[in-house]
Design a protein around this motif. Structure first.
Motif, short mmCIF file in Angstrom:
data_model
loop_
_atom_site.label_atom_id
_atom_site.label_comp_id
_atom_site.label_asym_id
_atom_site.label_seq_id
_atom_site.Cartn_x
_atom_site.Cartn_y
_atom_site.Cartn_z
N ARG A 207 0.83 -1.20 0.00
CA ARG A 207 0.00 0.00 0.00
C ARG A 207 0.87 1.25 0.00
O ARG A 207 1.78 1.39 0.81
CB ARG A 207 -0.90 0.03 1.24
CG ARG A 207 -1.86 1.23 1.28
CD ARG A 207 -2.55 1.31 2.63
NE ARG A 207 -1.64 1.72 3.68
CZ ARG A 207 -1.35 3.00 3.98
NH1 ARG A 207 -1.90 3.98 3.28
NH2 ARG A 207 -0.52 3.28 4.96
N PRO B 227 0.65 5.28 0.47
CA PRO B 227 -0.24 6.35 0.92
C PRO B 227 -0.45 7.41 -0.17
O PRO B 227 0.45 7.69 -0.96
CB PRO B 227 0.49 6.94 2.12
CG PRO B 227 1.44 5.88 2.56
CD PRO B 227 1.84 5.15 1.33
N ASP C 28 -6.70 4.89 2.69
CA ASP C 28 -6.22 6.16 2.16
C ASP C 28 -4.93 6.00 1.34
O ASP C 28 -4.03 6.84 1.39
CB ASP C 28 -5.98 7.17 3.28
CG ASP C 28 -5.95 8.61 2.74
OD1 ASP C 28 -6.69 8.89 1.78
OD2 ASP C 28 -5.16 9.41 3.25
N GLY C 29 -4.90 4.92 0.60
CA GLY C 29 -3.75 4.67 -0.27
C GLY C 29 -4.14 3.69 -1.35
O GLY C 29 -5.32 3.30 -1.46
#
Length: 391
Positions: free
Chosen positions: A177, A179, A225-226
């Motif tokens: 992941r 951000p 949020d990524g």
């Protein structure tokens, strides 16, 4: 792989022959100034796999030639080499594999040829397995020399340059992941933050739309949020290249053919000419891996007396980095092996001039000593010959 050249300018035959001669695995089987002669040669030969074709040829044009080859179901791949940029869209409609604009650089030609050779090798195993097996549905990701994604449903056409860059960024961090804040900083740095965040939203949407055309929309996941890229059942060329380099032992003669196949997998710098700033470290890492691997191959080829292939490989490295003196030293050794004293001197002199002009320095003591040693061998050989003649 046997190739032909089709261009009404004989000078282009000479230029392309010289450039293609530097690429291992390529044999120019013929050169023609008209498409009729080329088509006849292809029919009679039966084993021509690639043609470099000019578009503006008197009589049947290169476009018409491509259409006729496609209609005849000829197993021939075509690369257009032309001065006319405006033909590009029409060219790709004909499913040609590439479109090169004159004057063609050695690096650009090399990327095209190596990509074709790599695809050809990847396709070979699939002919040996049953339809519908695991080979048929694999996604192929090419980022050495280009940024391309394809599978049995087709090839991705990027909606924008930024969506291709976002794909490349997520690919380098595959499965992890990233951000949104980091993506904004690395890919959209320099923009007002609010604008950059809006641009990122648009780019994520464009990336998913681009991948959707071949059924891969969901490989870009939103997560805390990524975003993360999750590619399953895929062949990623730079990972495959690194893996096979690690597996092979180029210092063993029995591995030479496999080693040369691995060398050809490296179709160009990571992400080609995109030059993403955030990718500098990875780009240099794979450049160094390739250079180190090729030098090992060249040393082995020199040791077993195969100076021709060794020279081609080293010249490719020299094109990438003309200031690498270790490559020049090996090329000098080959000149001495083949009895080319003049070529040896010219090679050394040109390199010394390049160092002076670009860096303001002289060749290293090691380079000077190597040159003197090789030249002395010529002198010793001449002395022995003179002594024998007197006797």
């Amino acid at each position: 792989m046997k190739v032909i050249l089709v261009d009404d300018e004989p000078a282009m035959h000479l230029i392309l022959r010289k450039m293609l001669a530097k690429l291992p695995g390529i044999e120019v089987a013929g050169a023609f100034t008209d498409t009729k002669s080329a088509a006849s040669f292809i029919r009679d030969s039966g084993n021509i796999e690639l043609a470099f074709v000019d578009i503006s040829i008197p009589g049947e044009s290169g476009m018409e030639f491509a259409v006729s080859m496609e209609a005849a179901n000829a197993e021939l791949q075509i690369v257009f080499v032309t001065s006319h940029k405006d033909y590009a869209l029409r060219a790709y409609e004909l499913a040609v594999v590439d479109y090169l604009v004159k004057p063609v650089s050695q690096e650009r030609l090399g990327r095209t040829v190596n990509r074709i050779l790599a695809n050809r090798r990847q396709a070979s195993p699939s002919r040996e397995v049953e339809p519908g097996t695991e080979q048929s549905d694999k996604t192929r990701v090419t980022v050495l020399g280009d940024v391309s994604v394809s599978n049995e449903r087709g090839r991705v056409k990027w909606i924008s340059r930024k969506c291709a860059e976002l794909f490349a960024y997520l690919l380098i961090h595959h499965g992890r992941r990233i951000p949104r804040s980091r993506l904004v900083e690395d890919i959209f740095g320099g923009m007002v933050v609010s604008n950059a965040e809006s641009y990122l939203n648009t780019t994520v949407y464009q990336l998913r739309k681009s991948l959707e055309t071949i059924g891969l929309r969901d490989v870009v996941r939103s997560e805390n949020d990524g975003y993360a890229l999750e590619l399953k059942d895929s062949i990623i060329d730079y990972i495959e290249f690194a893996r096979r380099v690690e597996e092979i032992r180029p210092n063993e003669v029995r591995d030479m053919e496999r080693a040369l196949q691995v060398e050809r997998l490296y179709a160009g710098r990571l992400f080609g000419d995109k030059a993403y700033i955030w990718a500098i470290y990875e780009t240099e890492r794979y450049e160094d891996l390739y250079a180190s691997f090729v030098k090992q191959l060249a040393e082995l080829l020199i040791s077993i007396g195969d100076s021709s292939v060794a020279s081609k490989l080293l010249l490719k490295l020299n094109e990438r980095n003309p200031l690498d003196d270790s490559v020049i030293r090996m090329l000098m050794t080959i000149r001495e092996m083949t009895g080319d004293k003049k070529g040896l001197t010219v090679l050394y002199t040109d390199f010394a001039r390049l160092l002076s002009r670009e860096l303001g320095i002289r060749p290293s003591n090691e380079m000077i000593h190597h040159y003197d040693l090789l030249i002395s061998r010529f002198d010793d050989s001449n002395k022995r010959s003179t002594t024998l003649e007197r006797k």
